[in-house]
Design an enzyme around this catalytic site. Structure first.
Site, mmCIF file in Angstrom:
data_model
loop_
_atom_site.group_PDB
_atom_site.id
_atom_site.type_symbol
_atom_site.label_atom_id
_atom_site.label_comp_id
_atom_site.label_asym_id
_atom_site.label_seq_id
_atom_site.Cartn_x
_atom_site.Cartn_y
_atom_site.Cartn_z
ATOM 1 N N ALA A 1 1.221 8.842 15.890
ATOM 2 C CA ALA A 1 1.067 9.985 14.983
ATOM 3 C C ALA A 1 0.427 9.552 13.669
ATOM 4 O O ALA A 1 -0.429 10.254 13.111
ATOM 5 C CB ALA A 1 2.433 10.626 14.723
ATOM 6 N N SER A 2 0.804 8.376 13.188
ATOM 7 C CA SER A 2 0.208 7.905 11.925
ATOM 8 C C SER A 2 -1.291 7.717 12.091
ATOM 9 O O SER A 2 -2.073 8.069 11.205
ATOM 10 C CB SER A 2 0.869 6.607 11.454
ATOM 11 O OG SER A 2 0.476 5.481 12.239
ATOM 12 N N LYS A 3 -1.722 7.192 13.235
ATOM 13 C CA LYS A 3 -3.147 6.927 13.438
ATOM 14 C C LYS A 3 -3.919 8.230 13.683
ATOM 15 O O LYS A 3 -5.091 8.340 13.317
ATOM 16 C CB LYS A 3 -3.341 5.940 14.581
ATOM 17 C CG LYS A 3 -2.753 4.546 14.293
ATOM 18 C CD LYS A 3 -3.375 3.899 13.064
ATOM 19 C CE LYS A 3 -2.974 2.444 12.912
ATOM 20 N NZ LYS A 3 -3.600 1.811 11.733
ATOM 21 N N TYR B 1 3.699 5.275 15.380
ATOM 22 C CA TYR B 1 2.392 4.619 15.213
ATOM 23 C C TYR B 1 1.264 5.563 15.629
ATOM 24 O O TYR B 1 0.282 5.740 14.905
ATOM 25 C CB TYR B 1 2.373 3.344 16.059
ATOM 26 C CG TYR B 1 1.138 2.497 15.893
ATOM 27 C CD1 TYR B 1 1.002 1.613 14.813
ATOM 28 C CD2 TYR B 1 0.094 2.563 16.802
ATOM 29 C CE1 TYR B 1 -0.129 0.829 14.663
ATOM 30 C CE2 TYR B 1 -1.037 1.774 16.659
ATOM 31 C CZ TYR B 1 -1.149 0.912 15.590
ATOM 32 O OH TYR B 1 -2.272 0.131 15.442
ATOM 33 N N ASN C 1 -7.144 -1.046 5.951
ATOM 34 C CA ASN C 1 -6.864 -1.749 7.200
ATOM 35 C C ASN C 1 -5.375 -2.066 7.386
ATOM 36 O O ASN C 1 -4.928 -2.236 8.517
ATOM 37 C CB ASN C 1 -7.699 -3.043 7.190
ATOM 38 C CG ASN C 1 -7.226 -4.056 8.191
ATOM 39 O OD1 ASN C 1 -7.546 -3.978 9.376
ATOM 40 N ND2 ASN C 1 -6.436 -5.043 7.728
ATOM 41 N N VAL D 1 0.816 -1.227 0.000
ATOM 42 C CA VAL D 1 0.000 0.000 0.000
ATOM 43 C C VAL D 1 0.844 1.268 0.000
ATOM 44 O O VAL D 1 0.337 2.348 -0.290
ATOM 45 C CB VAL D 1 -1.001 0.050 1.191
ATOM 46 C CG1 VAL D 1 -2.036 -1.040 1.096
ATOM 47 C CG2 VAL D 1 -0.268 0.047 2.529
HETATM 48 P P1 NAD Z 1 -1.971 -7.979 11.415
HETATM 49 O O1 NAD Z 1 -0.509 -7.784 11.549
HETATM 50 O O2 NAD Z 1 -2.566 -9.281 11.814
HETATM 51 O O3 NAD Z 1 -2.444 -7.667 9.916
HETATM 52 C C1 NAD Z 1 -1.937 -6.589 9.191
HETATM 53 C C2 NAD Z 1 -1.818 -7.000 7.734
HETATM 54 O O4 NAD Z 1 -1.338 -5.876 7.001
HETATM 55 C C3 NAD Z 1 -0.823 -8.148 7.497
HETATM 56 O O5 NAD Z 1 -1.402 -9.160 6.699
HETATM 57 C C4 NAD Z 1 0.319 -7.470 6.765
HETATM 58 O O6 NAD Z 1 1.006 -8.333 5.863
HETATM 59 C C5 NAD Z 1 -0.413 -6.350 6.043
HETATM 60 N N1 NAD Z 1 0.511 -5.299 5.618
HETATM 61 C C6 NAD Z 1 1.540 -4.769 6.325
HETATM 62 N N2 NAD Z 1 2.196 -3.880 5.581
HETATM 63 C C7 NAD Z 1 1.546 -3.820 4.378
HETATM 64 C C8 NAD Z 1 1.762 -3.089 3.194
HETATM 65 N N3 NAD Z 1 2.779 -2.214 3.072
HETATM 66 N N4 NAD Z 1 0.920 -3.275 2.150
HETATM 67 C C9 NAD Z 1 -0.099 -4.175 2.237
HETATM 68 N N5 NAD Z 1 -0.329 -4.915 3.343
HETATM 69 C C10 NAD Z 1 0.481 -4.725 4.398
HETATM 70 O O7 NAD Z 1 -2.616 -6.782 12.249
HETATM 71 P P2 NAD Z 1 -4.085 -6.370 12.720
HETATM 72 O O8 NAD Z 1 -4.042 -6.231 14.171
HETATM 73 O O9 NAD Z 1 -5.142 -7.167 12.066
HETATM 74 O O10 NAD Z 1 -4.094 -4.876 12.136
HETATM 75 C C11 NAD Z 1 -5.055 -4.366 11.255
HETATM 76 C C12 NAD Z 1 -5.152 -2.868 11.469
HETATM 77 O O11 NAD Z 1 -5.652 -2.608 12.792
HETATM 78 C C13 NAD Z 1 -3.810 -2.128 11.405
HETATM 79 O O12 NAD Z 1 -3.998 -0.901 10.727
HETATM 80 C C14 NAD Z 1 -3.486 -1.877 12.852
HETATM 81 O O13 NAD Z 1 -2.644 -0.764 13.021
HETATM 82 C C15 NAD Z 1 -4.860 -1.641 13.415
HETATM 83 N N6 NAD Z 1 -4.974 -1.785 14.858
HETATM 84 C C16 NAD Z 1 -4.635 -2.955 15.466
HETATM 85 C C17 NAD Z 1 -4.797 -3.064 16.821
HETATM 86 C C18 NAD Z 1 -4.451 -4.330 17.546
HETATM 87 O O14 NAD Z 1 -4.418 -4.283 18.776
HETATM 88 N N7 NAD Z 1 -4.232 -5.437 16.882
HETATM 89 C C19 NAD Z 1 -5.277 -1.988 17.581
HETATM 90 C C20 NAD Z 1 -5.603 -0.811 16.923
HETATM 91 C C21 NAD Z 1 -5.463 -0.720 15.544
#
Ligand code: NAD
Length: 255
Positions: free
Chosen positions: A159-161, A157, A89, A63
């Site tokens: 700041a990005s969010k 992280y 996501n 992405v």
């Molecule tokens: P995860 O690591 O299980 O899944 C993230 C996916 O994103 C992975 O499959 C990874 O390969 C893919 N990815 C990473 N870099 C990429 C890139 N450059 N291009 C395309 N795909 C890419 O994590 P998750 O917890 O399911 O996270 C999903 C979203 O939720 C993220 O944005 C994360 O920041 C956010 N989030 C997660 C949590 C948590 O506690 N798990 C809390 C708040 C927000």
């Protein structure tokens, strides 16, 4: 079926919440393009959907790279004819993130590239297709850490969010009049590989976070994906520019 006839592009669709979203959206009638850098698990998601008689396509793309995002949107529309739901996501949470005072520039840049620039690029190439479809829903994944301070910082992280939330509101007012809704979800800590791969592997760090969650447990991917499903469906037709906090109460917890 809540997403009948809709086409969804889900970034980060190979793992965690994105993976579950791909499976859930397909079960609800959507045709799903799962976009991820991780090819094998991404192909497995598409196969699993096909085995359940759903329609899905895995597209390997980063992405953070415009040429790859452009190609992913093009392939989605070539295959499924339209785009209705853009689910941004994909995100990373590297262990080397920390306080600004000792944070490597390379880590900052990497986090911003995936978590924030990735959404800019997906919107840049996805929104014209949503407009062609007559409107749609953009779902951006932020985080609870953009809403409260944390004494154990992950500044890149966070700041990005924060940027994700600000961008979501700008999208909502720009494109709402054209039928596109843009909302952000701010999840609390959810047990996915993003957290379990390092942070929650430390028992002290895990307990410290658990103590802050009034519901007494970490989030499960379905807790977040149910909100995303609502935002993707027409049930949320008047929800635009919102930040939906799904966090077991962690951001409401003073003591
Ligand atoms: P995860 O690591 O299980 O899944 C993230 C996916 O994103 C992975 O499959 C990874 O390969 C893919 N990815 C990473 N870099 C990429 C890139 N450059 N291009 C395309 N795909 C890419 O994590 P998750 O917890 O399911 O996270 C999903 C979203 O939720 C993220 O944005 C994360 O920041 C956010 N989030 C997660 C949590 C948590 O506690 N798990 C809390 C708040 C927000």
């Amino acid at each position: 079926m809540r997403l009948r006839d809709k086409v969804a592009l889900i970034t980060g669709g190979a793992s965690g919440m994105g993976r579950l979203a791909a499976l859930t959206f397909a079960r609800e009638g959507a045709r799903v393009a799962a976009v991820d850098v991780a090819a094998r698990p991404g192909e497995e998601v598409a196969s699993e959907i096909a085995r359940s008689n759903g329609q899905a396509l895995f597209i390997k793309a980063d992405v953070g790279r415009e040429d790859e995002v452009r190609g992913a949107v093009r392939r989605t529309v070539e295959r499924f004819g339209r785009l209705d739901i853009l689910y941004n996501n994909a995100g990373i949470f590297p262990e080397r993130d920390g306080s600004v005072v000792d944070l490597d520039e390379a880590v900052w840049d990497q986090v911003m590239t995936v978590n924030l620039k990735g959404i800019y690029l997906c919107c840049k190439h996805g929104i014209p297709e949503l407009l062609r479809a007559g409107g749609g829903s953009i779902i951006n994944i932020a985080s609870f850490v953009a809403l409260v301070g944390c004494t154990v910082p992950q500044d890149a992280y966070t700041a990005s969010k924060g940027g994700v939330i600000a961008l979501t509101k700008s999208l909502a007012v720009q494109f709402g009049p054209k039928g596109i809704r843009a909302n952000a979800i701010a999840p609390g800590p959810v047990e996915t590989p993003l957290l379990t791969s390092w942070l929650l592997a430390n028992p002290d760090a895990k307990q410290r976070r658990l103590d802050r969650i009034p519901m007494g447990r970490f989030g499960r991917p379905e807790d977040i994906v149910q909100m995303a499903l609502y935002l993707a469906s027409d049930e949320s037709a008047w929800v635009n520019g919102s930040v939906l906090v799904v966090d077991g109460g962690i951001t409401s917890n003073y003591f």
